[in-house]
Write a protein that holds these residues in place. Structure first.
Motif, PDB file in Angstrom:
ATOM      1  N   LEU A  39     -76.060  36.844 -54.155  1.00 17.47           N
ATOM      2  CA  LEU A  39     -75.026  36.866 -53.117  1.00 17.47           C
ATOM      3  C   LEU A  39     -73.801  36.116 -53.630  1.00 17.47           C
ATOM      4  CD1 LEU A  39     -77.241  35.637 -50.140  1.00 17.47           C
ATOM      5  CD2 LEU A  39     -76.497  37.993 -50.519  1.00 17.47           C
ATOM      6  N   ASP A  40     -72.790  35.970 -52.779  1.00 16.16           N
ATOM      7  CA  ASP A  40     -71.710  35.014 -53.037  1.00 16.16           C
ATOM      8  C   ASP A  40     -72.136  33.687 -52.420  1.00 16.16           C
ATOM      9  OD1 ASP A  40     -70.346  37.030 -54.174  1.00 16.16           O
ATOM     10  OD2 ASP A  40     -68.927  37.293 -52.519  1.00 16.16           O
ATOM     11  N   ARG A  41     -71.867  32.630 -53.123  1.00 14.93           N
ATOM     12  CA  ARG A  41     -72.271  31.313 -52.630  1.00 14.93           C
ATOM     13  C   ARG A  41     -71.746  31.027 -51.224  1.00 14.93           C
ATOM     14  NH1 ARG A  41     -74.064  26.820 -55.403  1.00 14.93           N
ATOM     15  NH2 ARG A  41     -74.242  25.077 -53.953  1.00 14.93           N
ATOM     16  N   THR A  42     -70.540  31.551 -50.927  1.00 15.81           N
ATOM     17  CA  THR A  42     -69.932  31.289 -49.608  1.00 15.81           C
ATOM     18  C   THR A  42     -70.724  31.948 -48.479  1.00 15.81           C
ATOM     19  OG1 THR A  42     -68.511  33.177 -50.070  1.00 15.81           O
ATOM     20  CG2 THR A  42     -67.567  30.977 -50.439  1.00 15.81           C
ATOM     21  N   GLU A  43     -71.590  32.899 -48.796  1.00 14.35           N
ATOM     22  CA  GLU A  43     -72.376  33.580 -47.750  1.00 14.35           C
ATOM     23  C   GLU A  43     -73.618  32.785 -47.352  1.00 14.35           C
ATOM     24  OE1 GLU A  43     -73.066  37.987 -48.334  1.00 14.35           O
ATOM     25  OE2 GLU A  43     -72.400  37.429 -50.340  1.00 14.35           O
ATOM     26  N   VAL A  44     -73.923  31.756 -48.127  1.00 13.18           N
ATOM     27  CA  VAL A  44     -75.205  31.066 -47.961  1.00 13.18           C
ATOM     28  C   VAL A  44     -75.073  29.868 -47.025  1.00 13.18           C
ATOM     29  CG1 VAL A  44     -76.818  29.606 -49.238  1.00 13.18           C
ATOM     30  CG2 VAL A  44     -76.206  31.841 -50.125  1.00 13.18           C
ATOM     31  N   SER A  45     -76.014  29.748 -46.090  1.00 16.41           N
ATOM     32  CA  SER A  45     -76.008  28.593 -45.190  1.00 16.41           C
ATOM     33  C   SER A  45     -77.316  27.824 -45.299  1.00 16.41           C
ATOM     34  CB  SER A  45     -75.780  29.049 -43.749  1.00 16.41           C
ATOM     35  OG  SER A  45     -76.900  29.798 -43.341  1.00 16.41           O
ATOM     36  N   SER A  46     -77.325  26.615 -44.770  1.00 20.29           N
ATOM     37  CA  SER A  46     -78.473  25.723 -44.958  1.00 20.29           C
ATOM     38  C   SER A  46     -79.213  25.382 -43.679  1.00 20.29           C
ATOM     39  CB  SER A  46     -78.007  24.398 -45.581  1.00 20.29           C
ATOM     40  OG  SER A  46     -77.405  24.646 -46.819  1.00 20.29           O
ATOM     41  N   ALA A  47     -78.648  25.690 -42.509  1.00 22.99           N
ATOM     42  CA  ALA A  47     -79.245  25.212 -41.257  1.00 22.99           C
ATOM     43  C   ALA A  47     -80.576  25.921 -40.973  1.00 22.99           C
ATOM     44  CB  ALA A  47     -78.282  25.438 -40.103  1.00 22.99           C
ATOM     45  N   VAL A  48     -81.458  25.197 -40.314  1.00 20.42           N
ATOM     46  CA  VAL A  48     -82.726  25.785 -39.872  1.00 20.42           C
ATOM     47  C   VAL A  48     -82.959  25.438 -38.399  1.00 20.42           C
ATOM     48  CG1 VAL A  48     -83.930  25.884 -42.087  1.00 20.42           C
ATOM     49  CG2 VAL A  48     -83.973  23.760 -40.784  1.00 20.42           C
ATOM     50  N   ALA A  49     -83.716  26.288 -37.716  1.00 16.36           N
ATOM     51  CA  ALA A  49     -84.051  26.050 -36.314  1.00 16.36           C
ATOM     52  C   ALA A  49     -85.535  26.315 -36.133  1.00 16.36           C
ATOM     53  CB  ALA A  49     -83.238  26.960 -35.407  1.00 16.36           C
ATOM     54  N   PHE A  50     -86.212  25.418 -35.422  1.00 16.20           N
ATOM     55  CA  PHE A  50     -87.636  25.616 -35.110  1.00 16.20           C
ATOM     56  C   PHE A  50     -87.965  24.715 -33.933  1.00 16.20           C
ATOM     57  CE2 PHE A  50     -89.349  21.572 -36.658  1.00 16.20           C
ATOM     58  CZ  PHE A  50     -88.287  21.112 -37.432  1.00 16.20           C
ATOM     59  N   ALA A  51     -88.919  25.120 -33.141  1.00 18.25           N
ATOM     60  CA  ALA A  51     -89.411  24.304 -32.026  1.00 18.25           C
ATOM     61  C   ALA A  51     -88.260  23.728 -31.194  1.00 18.25           C
ATOM     62  CB  ALA A  51     -90.309  23.174 -32.542  1.00 18.25           C
TER      63      ALA A  51
END
Ligand code: FNR
Length: 363
Positions: A39-51
């Protein structure tokens, strides 16, 4: 006595990191390389959601310490590192605080240094609901960890020998803590049967806490006069094995135990973890090189994890579960015996459509 134990744990865990750093079962998990998945690096995100929780990054500093003067200073530095990087952080077990409220500051410093970050309090499975709430209040904690550690207690000279009350106690705490409750092992691993039971008890997420890193059977044996439990070193399931075992878990799972680098983080996320924790390796950096070096290391891990996602075509950490994985050796044997088919892991991108244009599977 507790303060001495906390100092012993820090010393012995740090020594173990020095001797360790080698192979573990994460090495038996590799990504299938797809040369055009990037991908392009700018498309990548780090956040996660659970519970019902959202974390800015999928990495956390797992439970370690507090309760003595020295460990209070360590918690201060860990709190600073968490603040500077946005990484969620757990305190060490707060039983020392219940026994001696004068040591409260050695725990609350985590929150004082990190007023806006995600903080987890940590108690043992003998805690009452009232104690659990006091722990959460002291740290203004966003969630509560309960650690389960029968093997550690057994080898610990002064450890518990009675575990039967843990199940009803966990259920009470899960209902009464006032924040989401996560149960964690400390390096021996949670089986899928254990995870299923935890879900029935109302626990919101399970930190699988597997073998492969800090080994508390070895640490506690080092505190025994005769060192007569050496043969329990290496007990339990590796973190990679636990993740494979928990594929159909009814609650989200977190992974910790033996996470050595950003590739291990990516492997654990690809095996289904919602977040990935490490303790011993970060402690070692802090003790050897100080808080600035720990901040730099956490920053590098996050940066390199995003780089790995970019190569693999995973826009989010959760997208890593669509990447193709090869599972080899002893881990494959474990899966065979537990009835887990490893072959579909190697063909997931086809099935689930990562970069559909690559696979002719466009939708
Ligand atoms: C720990 N760990 C731990 N866990 C917990 O739930 N309560 C605790 O008080 C502690 N104390 C503690 C002290 C020290 C010095 C270390 C290094 C670790 C266990 C920790 O959270 C983790 O489960 C294991 O260390 C395995 O992860 P690593 O170290 O292999 O990344």
């Amino acid at each position: 006595m507790i303060a001495q134990r906390k100092d012993d744990h820090v010393r012995l865990a740090a020594e173990q990191q020095q001797q360790h750093g080698g192979h573990n079962e994460f090495d038996l998990v590799s990504f299938v390389h797809h040369a055009l998945a990037g991908l392009d690096r700018t498309e990548v995100s780090s956040a996660v959601a659970f519970a019902d929780l959202t974390w800015p990054v999928p990495l956390y500093i797992n439970a370690m310490t507090g309760g003595s003067e020295r460990t209070g200073r360590i918690n201060r530095d860990l709190g600073i590192a968490a603040r500077e990087t946005g990484v969620p952080i757990a305190s060490g077990s707060m039983s020392a605080y219940f026994k001696d409220p004068d040591c409260a500051g050695t725990f609350s410093v985590l929150r004082e240094e990190n007023p806006d970050g995600f903080v987890l309090a940590n108690v043992n499975a003998n805690a009452s609901v009232e104690q659990a709430r006091r722990a959460v209040d002291l740290l203004r904690a966003d969630a509560l960890q309960i650690h389960v550690n029968t093997v550690q207690e057994t080898v610990m000279p002064e450890g518990d020998r009675s575990f039967a009350a843990w199940v009803p106690r966990i259920e009470k705490i899960a209902a009464g803590a006032g924040v989401p409750v996560i149960v964690k092992e400390v390096g021996f691993g949670l089986s899928r049967e254990s995870v299923r039971l935890l879900a029935e008890l109302g626990v919101r997420a399970a930190d699988l806490g597997g073998r492969g890193g800090t080994d508390f059977a070895r640490i506690e044996n080092g505190r025994r006069e005769l060192g007569d439990y050496a043969y329990l070193t290496g007990w339990g399931q590796s973190t990679a094995a636990c993740l494979l075992d928990a594929q159909d878990a009814p609650i989200p799972v977190l992974a910790s135990g033996g996470v050595r680098n950003p590739l291990d983080v990516a492997r654990a996320l690809a095996l289904g973890a919602s977040g990935v924790g490490a303790s011993g390796t970060f402690l070692r950096t802090l003790l050897d090189e100080g808080v600035t070096a720990l901040v730099a290391r956490l920053t590098t891990w996050l940066d390199q994890l995003a780089a790995i996602q970019t190569v693999l075509g995973a826009r989010t950490p959760a997208d890593l579960t669509r990447c193709d994985l090869l599972i080899r050796g002893g881990l494959r044997d474990f899966c065979a015996d537990r009835g887990i088919d490893t072959r579909p892991f190697a063909r997931r991108s086809n099935l689930r459509g990562v970069r559909p244009e690559m696979t002719g599977n466009s939708r």
